[in-house]
Design a protein around this motif. Sequence first.
Motif, PDB file in Angstrom:
ATOM      1  N   GLU A  22       0.832  -1.214   0.000  1.00 41.97           N
ATOM      2  CA  GLU A  22       0.000   0.000   0.000  1.00 41.97           C
ATOM      3  C   GLU A  22       0.861   1.257   0.000  1.00 41.97           C
ATOM      4  OE1 GLU A  22      -1.283   1.072   4.389  1.00 41.97           O
ATOM      5  OE2 GLU A  22      -1.377  -1.094   4.098  1.00 41.97           O
ATOM      6  N   GLY A  23       2.167   1.066   0.114  1.00 37.44           N
ATOM      7  CA  GLY A  23       3.124   2.162   0.207  1.00 37.44           C
ATOM      8  C   GLY A  23       4.447   1.590   0.703  1.00 37.44           C
ATOM      9  N   TYR A  24       5.162   2.369   1.531  1.00 39.37           N
ATOM     10  CA  TYR A  24       6.436   1.878   2.051  1.00 39.37           C
ATOM     11  C   TYR A  24       6.563   2.197   3.543  1.00 39.37           C
ATOM     12  CZ  TYR A  24       7.757   6.753   1.115  1.00 39.37           C
ATOM     13  OH  TYR A  24       7.805   8.111   1.076  1.00 39.37           O
ATOM     14  N   TYR A  25       7.274   1.312   4.229  1.00 39.39           N
ATOM     15  CA  TYR A  25       7.500   1.452   5.663  1.00 39.39           C
ATOM     16  C   TYR A  25       8.873   2.054   5.893  1.00 39.39           C
ATOM     17  CZ  TYR A  25       8.574   0.115  10.468  1.00 39.39           C
ATOM     18  OH  TYR A  25       8.956   0.126  11.778  1.00 39.39           O
ATOM     19  N   GLU A  26       8.925   3.130   6.702  1.00 38.74           N
ATOM     20  CA  GLU A  26      10.166   3.806   7.051  1.00 38.74           C
ATOM     21  C   GLU A  26      10.504   3.385   8.484  1.00 38.74           C
ATOM     22  OE1 GLU A  26      11.616   6.322   9.086  1.00 38.74           O
ATOM     23  OE2 GLU A  26      13.324   6.075   7.762  1.00 38.74           O
ATOM     24  N   PRO A  27      11.536   2.523   8.683  1.00 40.29           N
ATOM     25  CA  PRO A  27      11.777   1.933   9.996  1.00 40.29           C
ATOM     26  C   PRO A  27      12.280   2.906  11.073  1.00 40.29           C
ATOM     27  CG  PRO A  27      13.464   1.232   8.448  1.00 40.29           C
ATOM     28  CD  PRO A  27      12.449   1.998   7.674  1.00 40.29           C
ATOM     29  N   VAL A  28      12.948   3.986  10.720  1.00 46.41           N
ATOM     30  CA  VAL A  28      13.455   4.914  11.734  1.00 46.41           C
ATOM     31  C   VAL A  28      12.291   5.618  12.427  1.00 46.41           C
ATOM     32  CG1 VAL A  28      14.851   6.987  12.126  1.00 46.41           C
ATOM     33  CG2 VAL A  28      15.654   5.224  10.542  1.00 46.41           C
ATOM     34  N   LYS A  29      11.317   6.070  11.650  1.00 43.07           N
ATOM     35  CA  LYS A  29      10.153   6.766  12.210  1.00 43.07           C
ATOM     36  C   LYS A  29       9.004   5.802  12.526  1.00 43.07           C
ATOM     37  CE  LYS A  29      11.252  10.999   9.751  1.00 43.07           C
ATOM     38  NZ  LYS A  29      10.862  11.884   8.657  1.00 43.07           N
ATOM     39  N   SER A  30       9.084   4.568  12.037  1.00 46.10           N
ATOM     40  CA  SER A  30       8.045   3.537  12.181  1.00 46.10           C
ATOM     41  C   SER A  30       6.697   4.046  11.663  1.00 46.10           C
ATOM     42  CB  SER A  30       7.922   3.054  13.631  1.00 46.10           C
ATOM     43  OG  SER A  30       7.143   1.869  13.652  1.00 46.10           O
ATOM     44  N   ILE A  31       6.724   4.499  10.404  1.00 45.83           N
ATOM     45  CA  ILE A  31       5.519   5.018   9.750  1.00 45.83           C
ATOM     46  C   ILE A  31       5.403   4.373   8.367  1.00 45.83           C
ATOM     47  CG2 ILE A  31       4.447   7.089   8.734  1.00 45.83           C
ATOM     48  CD1 ILE A  31       5.728   8.733  10.940  1.00 45.83           C
ATOM     49  N   ILE A  32       4.165   4.075   7.982  1.00 48.83           N
ATOM     50  CA  ILE A  32       3.899   3.627   6.617  1.00 48.83           C
ATOM     51  C   ILE A  32       3.438   4.851   5.821  1.00 48.83           C
ATOM     52  CG2 ILE A  32       2.416   2.234   5.122  1.00 48.83           C
ATOM     53  CD1 ILE A  32       2.397   0.110   7.294  1.00 48.83           C
ATOM     54  N   TYR A  33       4.144   5.104   4.716  1.00 48.18           N
ATOM     55  CA  TYR A  33       3.808   6.202   3.816  1.00 48.18           C
ATOM     56  C   TYR A  33       3.159   5.628   2.565  1.00 48.18           C
ATOM     57  CZ  TYR A  33       7.025   9.107   6.556  1.00 48.18           C
ATOM     58  OH  TYR A  33       7.643   9.784   7.566  1.00 48.18           O
ATOM     59  N   ARG A  34       2.263   6.392   1.957  1.00 48.68           N
ATOM     60  CA  ARG A  34       1.724   6.022   0.653  1.00 48.68           C
ATOM     61  C   ARG A  34       2.840   6.233  -0.379  1.00 48.68           C
ATOM     62  NH1 ARG A  34      -2.173   9.100   3.134  1.00 48.68           N
ATOM     63  NH2 ARG A  34      -4.002   7.915   3.747  1.00 48.68           N
ATOM     64  N   TYR A  35       2.697   5.648  -1.545  1.00 46.66           N
ATOM     65  CA  TYR A  35       3.727   5.786  -2.577  1.00 46.66           C
ATOM     66  C   TYR A  35       3.947   7.244  -2.987  1.00 46.66           C
ATOM     67  CZ  TYR A  35       3.788   0.723  -3.053  1.00 46.66           C
ATOM     68  OH  TYR A  35       3.914  -0.621  -2.815  1.00 46.66           O
ATOM     69  N   ASP A  36       2.934   8.084  -2.804  1.00 44.13           N
ATOM     70  CA  ASP A  36       3.100   9.500  -3.150  1.00 44.13           C
ATOM     71  C   ASP A  36       3.832  10.294  -2.073  1.00 44.13           C
ATOM     72  OD1 ASP A  36       1.229   9.936  -1.110  1.00 44.13           O
ATOM     73  OD2 ASP A  36      -0.367  10.583  -2.469  1.00 44.13           O
ATOM     74  N   GLY A  37       4.189   9.636  -0.954  1.00 39.37           N
ATOM     75  CA  GLY A  37       4.952  10.278   0.109  1.00 39.37           C
ATOM     76  C   GLY A  37       4.117  10.790   1.265  1.00 39.37           C
ATOM     77  N   SER A  38       2.796  10.761   1.148  1.00 42.25           N
ATOM     78  CA  SER A  38       1.952  11.213   2.255  1.00 42.25           C
ATOM     79  C   SER A  38       1.866  10.117   3.317  1.00 42.25           C
ATOM     80  CB  SER A  38       0.551  11.579   1.751  1.00 42.25           C
ATOM     81  OG  SER A  38      -0.079  10.449   1.185  1.00 42.25           O
TER      82      SER A  38
END
Length: 185
Positions: free
Chosen positions: A126-142
């Motif tokens: 559904e997007g990408y997971y950023e492990p440092v912030k532990s947030i899933i972002y949509r592919y558009d960056g939101s």
Amino acid sequence: MSKWAESKYEGEQLEGWFHGKGKYYFSNGVIYEGDFFKGEFHGDGTLIFPNGGQYKAKWERGKMLDGTYFFEDHLKYEPVDWKYCIGDDRRFHQEIKQSIKPAGITQMTKDDILIEIPEGTYDVGEGYYEPVKSIIYRYDGSISRTPSEPEVENILKKCRYNPKKDFIIDGKDDKVIQKMTKKSQ
């Protein structure tokens, strides 16, 4: 309706016999729909099972001569050259129709299109997971959402990772490695 077997017949009759086109409802939920001759399945007829499967057959005096089974999703059963759930490819008909890859073959995304994700992140579909912030972002960056701990464990084990390309371990800043390489020269 028969009072003994709790079965039922709907259709044409001749001199008290089930004769011509009709439907016979068995007490177990199976239905025979097709041709009858003097109370017996005779001609073209289909057994319709409660699970949605159908056995289409040619009948003669109550005995099946030749037939074919169709699963609920209309897949025809092939006793020879069966292509589903065999050998190393354990996929079902629907999985093959939906282009799901067999076990052992990497499926990059649900659409099998490799979407670019930032370095150091995991592709979660559904997007990408950023492990440092532990947030899933949509592919558009939101920002999409914050995953649960079990979900993070699953992401780290199973999702595609895009490594940081500028992170190179060459030992040039490590004193121990520098000492060892000078000794060997």
